[in-house]
Design an enzyme around this catalytic site. Structure first.
Site, mmCIF file in Angstrom:
data_model
loop_
_atom_site.group_PDB
_atom_site.id
_atom_site.type_symbol
_atom_site.label_atom_id
_atom_site.label_comp_id
_atom_site.label_asym_id
_atom_site.label_seq_id
_atom_site.Cartn_x
_atom_site.Cartn_y
_atom_site.Cartn_z
ATOM 1 N N ARG A 1 55.379 61.902 40.379
ATOM 2 C CA ARG A 1 56.255 60.827 39.894
ATOM 3 C C ARG A 1 57.543 60.763 40.698
ATOM 4 N NH1 ARG A 1 54.286 58.976 34.930
ATOM 5 N NH2 ARG A 1 53.359 60.520 33.549
ATOM 6 N N PHE B 1 43.890 54.957 45.017
ATOM 7 C CA PHE B 1 44.542 55.756 43.986
ATOM 8 C C PHE B 1 45.924 56.130 44.509
ATOM 9 C CE2 PHE B 1 45.530 58.883 40.921
ATOM 10 C CZ PHE B 1 44.804 58.526 39.809
ATOM 11 N N VAL B 2 46.939 55.464 43.998
ATOM 12 C CA VAL B 2 48.290 55.658 44.531
ATOM 13 C C VAL B 2 49.162 56.403 43.526
ATOM 14 C CG1 VAL B 2 48.237 53.651 46.059
ATOM 15 C CG2 VAL B 2 49.009 53.375 43.701
ATOM 16 N N ASP C 1 47.073 47.518 35.567
ATOM 17 C CA ASP C 1 45.759 47.789 36.145
ATOM 18 C C ASP C 1 44.720 46.999 35.344
ATOM 19 O OD1 ASP C 1 43.596 48.968 37.338
ATOM 20 O OD2 ASP C 1 44.439 50.955 37.367
ATOM 21 N N GLY D 1 55.850 56.233 33.182
ATOM 22 C CA GLY D 1 55.719 55.717 34.546
ATOM 23 C C GLY D 1 56.831 54.783 34.962
ATOM 24 N N GLU E 1 57.266 47.050 33.411
ATOM 25 C CA GLU E 1 56.123 47.956 33.567
ATOM 26 C C GLU E 1 56.017 48.396 35.019
ATOM 27 O OE1 GLU E 1 54.354 49.931 31.995
ATOM 28 O OE2 GLU E 1 52.509 49.003 31.265
ATOM 29 N N ASP E 2 55.632 49.647 35.228
ATOM 30 C CA ASP E 2 55.489 50.150 36.597
ATOM 31 C C ASP E 2 54.250 49.565 37.266
ATOM 32 O OD1 ASP E 2 54.130 51.580 34.632
ATOM 33 O OD2 ASP E 2 53.920 53.363 35.875
ATOM 34 N N LYS F 1 47.764 45.811 40.187
ATOM 35 C CA LYS F 1 46.424 46.133 40.728
ATOM 36 C C LYS F 1 45.431 45.266 39.980
ATOM 37 C CE LYS F 1 45.311 50.355 41.832
ATOM 38 N NZ LYS F 1 45.036 51.808 41.754
ATOM 39 N N ASP G 1 51.867 58.723 38.441
ATOM 40 C CA ASP G 1 51.499 60.136 38.504
ATOM 41 C C ASP G 1 50.001 60.335 38.690
ATOM 42 O OD1 ASP G 1 50.755 59.296 35.821
ATOM 43 O OD2 ASP G 1 50.496 61.421 35.385
#
Lengths: 198, 127
Positions: A178, A165-166, A116, A57, A112-113, A144, A172
């Site tokens: 992606r 949900f993005v 969560d 990611g 980090e992308d 998030k 992805d």
């Protein structure tokens, strides 16, 4: 023409058909990544940090971020098993690609992308800490925090995302989306249709 | 050589709890299932007439976690209990994961079947 316009102009683009709306534009992402790069460049002068990212990611973010950093750096990548059916049967998360660079005594910036629950990041940070770097900090593009189970200090943060949900810019859904240059909200019907179609 | 005692798997009330426990296990996060009951209301004789027992406790994070798959309209009662916990036990950290948050979490972890089974279709969610 910027890359986001290219995507919007392509009327036959099947990925765009599955996006409900753009949540963070490519332009806003690029601007924020530049700001993060400038901050990192200021804070790490003379430290020759190692930027470590977790596949897959982080690819888009890492590629743009390192080009916005104007001091000497080194880059490495790590990969852990995702919570797939196969990995679940084995029971525990495991590293599937380790670092190539030794980080003992080095200043590590973990890139980090998205954060969560914090479960993945916690595992990775613990794994890196065990190698006794001189310091370890976290840089995340999307936070998030509604789902956060494990709180970890984040030194550099790009955007806070709501509980949608993005996908896009490295994020992805079943390995798709992606390559979107922006972050978009997925149409709700796509979430469950993937199992039948893919 | 003695084997380490195996952790006894609790009987989960809802499948979402079992799925959540599996995720925690996968990432090596320690958890306990419903370890504590918080009294919330008492009658004039001091008997507990309302209480709340969060689903999970994560000792390393000192965090209680409550999961609910109730539709948004029906979560009001649970929200009220959580507010009461914060009033009576301000030192206690409780996090509520609601239906959509759980669905998104399941989907992020690739658990489409779990998300579908527990939450139904997207069309149903619009009710």
């Amino acid at each position: 023409m910027i890359v986001e316009d290219l995507w919007k102009a392509d009327k036959n683009n099947v990925l765009m058909d599955e996006i409900q709306s753009v949540y963070v534009s490519a332009e806003n992402i690029q601007q924020r990544v530049i700001e993060l790069g400038q901050a990192i460049s200021r804070d790490y002068v003379g430290k020759n940090p190692v930027l470590v990212g977790a596949l897959k990611g982080v690819l888009c973010f890492m590629a743009d971020l390192i080009r916005a950093i104007t001091i000497p750096i080194e880059v490495d990548l790590i990969a852990i098993s995702s919570y797939s059916q196969e990995a679940r049967q084995k029971g525990l998360v495991r590293m599937v690609k380790d670092l190539d660079l030794p980080i003992t005594g080095r200043h590590v910036l973990f890139v980090e992308d998205v954060i969560d629950t914090g479960l993945t990041l916690n595992y990775l940070i613990n794994s890196l800490r065990a190698r006794q770097p001189a310091s370890i900090e976290v840089c995340v593009l999307f936070d998030k925090n509604q789902h956060r189970l494990i709180d970890l200090p984040i030194r550099y943060k790009g955007f806070e995302l709501p509980d949608y949900f993005v996908v896009g810019y490295g994020l992805d859904y079943h390995e798709r989306f992606r390559n979107l240059p922006f972050v978009g909200i997925l149409k709700p019907e796509v979430l469950f249709n993937r199992r039948q179609s893919g | 050589m003695d084997e380490a005692p195996k952790k006894v798997q609790p009987v989960f009330i809802h499948p979402i709890e079992e799925a959540f426990a599996r995720i925690l296990n996968f990432y090596g996060v320690e958890w306990q299932y419903e370890p504590r009951t918080f009294p919330l209301e008492w009658d004039e004789n001091g008997n507990v007439i309302e209480a709340f027992k969060p689903d999970f406790y994560l000792p390393q994070q000192d965090l209680y976690v409550e999961l609910t798959t109730l539709r948004p309209k029906l979560v009001r009662h649970k929200n009220r209990k959580l507010r009461r916990i914060k009033e009576l036990y301000p030192e206690v950290n409780v996090k509520l994961f609601k239906r959509r948050e759980l669905r998104n979490m399941m989907l992020r972890f690739g658990m489409i079947e779990e998300a579908e089974r527990i939450f139904g279709t997207a069309a149903q969610e619009k009710d």
